[in-house]
Design an enzyme around this catalytic site. Structure first.
Site, short mmCIF file in Angstrom:
data_model
loop_
_atom_site.label_atom_id
_atom_site.label_comp_id
_atom_site.label_asym_id
_atom_site.label_seq_id
_atom_site.Cartn_x
_atom_site.Cartn_y
_atom_site.Cartn_z
N TYR A 1 0.82 -1.21 0.00
CA TYR A 1 0.00 0.00 0.00
C TYR A 1 0.86 1.27 0.00
O TYR A 1 0.62 2.18 0.78
CB TYR A 1 -0.95 0.01 1.21
N TYR B 1 -12.00 -6.82 6.90
CA TYR B 1 -10.83 -6.96 6.02
C TYR B 1 -10.52 -8.45 5.89
O TYR B 1 -10.37 -9.14 6.89
CB TYR B 1 -9.61 -6.21 6.57
N ASP C 1 -12.98 -15.60 9.85
CA ASP C 1 -11.61 -15.26 9.46
C ASP C 1 -10.86 -14.86 10.72
O ASP C 1 -11.02 -13.76 11.23
CB ASP C 1 -11.67 -14.10 8.44
N LYS D 1 -1.20 -15.47 9.57
CA LYS D 1 -0.39 -14.53 10.35
C LYS D 1 0.45 -15.20 11.46
O LYS D 1 1.53 -15.65 11.16
CB LYS D 1 -1.28 -13.41 10.89
#
Ligand SMILES: *Cc1c(COP(=O)(O)O)cnc(C)c1O
Length: 425
Positions: free
Chosen positions: A18, A144, A245, A274
């Protein structure tokens, strides 16, 4: 080591997450140890990010290093098509054992976004196998789920930049962000929009997908586990699949091993990533029930249509196994509680600062929400000058340190944030 020449070489070729292609702000890092990142100019920064939720045991951990080295000496990788190996089998057993009940079948993917794609495909293929062509997903705003197209389609339409990719993104159903905050009950009104959407579209919805309890990159927002209990009951009533999620929340971050545990429920499909490898390698997993797996197996074409080249990578599985053992063998609950208390006390002064909208803490996550988007070009260098690695985004300045952080380093981290946000740094 010459840090400025490294930045120049980087800027000639590399993209960063980003970031603008021209001259992104960068700090060259040469090594990391415990909770400290060492920069090329010799400065050390206390890590407040765990490298985006991942490095729960800190950096350069000898146990995790040894797991990788040992596995590398045996085999770094073999294809998973037609072959299997101990690290992958052990990891699947471990994940099935520690995740909420009923999740037994493990798909090993190479990143969080891919594990979300896998979750969506599992749901679609499940319904195809039952002779129904359902292909829409219901979710909440503020979510997200990753950067690939399927995952992006269920991200918040605004922060997920849906207009930018309009015409290519599948159009999903969005309920408002759960209005009931963490620690509050979830009443009928809080759930009404979700319930109405689910009922109206019940026969076209393949699954409902959301991040349980904590919305991460979509706003660092904590909501009531009761919302999830209601959602589970509604999905059961309407026969909808429920996908959680937990790529960000898994492995203790919220104070429970998995955020689903706050609600005491199991999803039908669960995404992990993660912190799965303790921040060492990219690896993710999508878990599902025996029933979903068997239904797909009994349908056409009788196989699940996904298979990454690096599926079940032995190095990644070996370090994931070591990381899970390290976590479960540590006093992680006490550590998270101590971090929660430290963040609460350390960030409390931010509540008095002008421009701060809210300060909230849950588990090892501390969030200072500003009234306006922060000016990264000013804030990030100021934080580095203050000796900490904190990477704000939008209106959010947040901390999620490695679980091994000591009381003093945590206090320094919080003080740096307070000082920088007060404009005194
Ligand atoms: C980071 C994240 C993802 C995407 O994972 P990647 O490994 O970056 O592809 C998906 N969902 C949630 C909740 C995340 O925090």
């Amino acid at each position: 080591m010459n840090g400025s020449s490294l930045v120049a070489r980087d800027r000639a070729h590399l993209w960063h997450p980003y970031a603008p292609p021209v001259a992104p702000l960068l700090w060259p890092v040469v090594s990391a140890e415990g909770v400290r990142l060492k920069l090329a100019d010799g400065r050390e920064l206390i890590d407040g990010m765990s490298s985006w939720w991942c490095a729960i045991h800190g950096y350069n951990n000898p146990v995790l290093n040894a797991a990788i080295e040992e596995q590398a000496g045996r085999m770094a990788h073999v294809m998973f098509g037609g072959l299997t190996h101990e690290p992958a089998v052990t990891l699947a057993e471990k994940l099935a054992a520690i995740t909420p009940t009923g999740l037994e079948r493990v798909f090993l993917a190479d990143s969080g976004s891919v594990s979300v794609e896998v979750a969506l495909k599992l749901a679609i293929q499940y319904w195809r196998s039952r002779g129904e062509s359902r292909s829409r997903f219901l979710t909440v705003r503020g979510g997200y789920h990753g950067d690939t197209f399927g995952a992006m389609s269920v991200c918040d339409p605004v922060t997920g930049m849906h207009t930018l990719f309009q015409g290519f993104l599948p159009r999903q159903l969005f309920a408002p962000r759960p209005p009931c905050r963490f620690g509050e009950p979830c009443g009928d009104v809080d759930f009404a929009s979700m319930e109405a959407l689910a009922r109206r579209h019940a026969d076209e919805i393949a699954a409902v997908i959301l991040e349980p309890v904590v919305q991460g990159a979509g706003g660092m927002y904590f909501y009531s586990p009761e919302y999830l209990q209601r959602l589970r009951a509604l999905c059961d009533e309407l026969g909808l699949l429920l996908i959680f999620d937990e790529i960000a929340t898994g492995f203790g971050r919220t104070g429970r091993l998995f955020a689903s545990e706050w609600a005491g429920i199991s999803p039908d499909i669960l995404c992990l990533g993660k912190a799965l490898t303790g921040g060492y390698m990219t690896l993710a997993a999508t878990l599902t029930t025996r029933e979903i797996a068997e239904t797909i197996g009994n349908g056409e074409p009788g196989v699940f249509m996904h298979g990454p080249t690096f599926m079940g990578n032995p190095l990644a599985c070996a370090v994931a196994n070591a990381s899970i053992d390290l976590l479960l063998g540590s006093p992680w609950q006490a550590r998270i509680q101590a971090i929660e208390a430290g963040l609460e006390a350390g960030l409390a002064p931010c509540r008095e600062l002008p421009g701060v909208a809210e300060v909230r803490v849950l588990g090892a996550i501390g969030v200072v929400e500003m009234e306006k988007p922060v000016v990264m070009e000013k804030l990030q260098p100021a934080l580095v000058e203050a000796g900490v690695w904190v990477r704000p985004f939008g209106r959010l300045v947040y901390l999620m340190p490695p679980y091994i952080i000591d009381e003093e380093s945590l206090a320094v981290l919080c003080k740096a944030v307070v000082r920088v946000l007060s404009g005194k740094a």
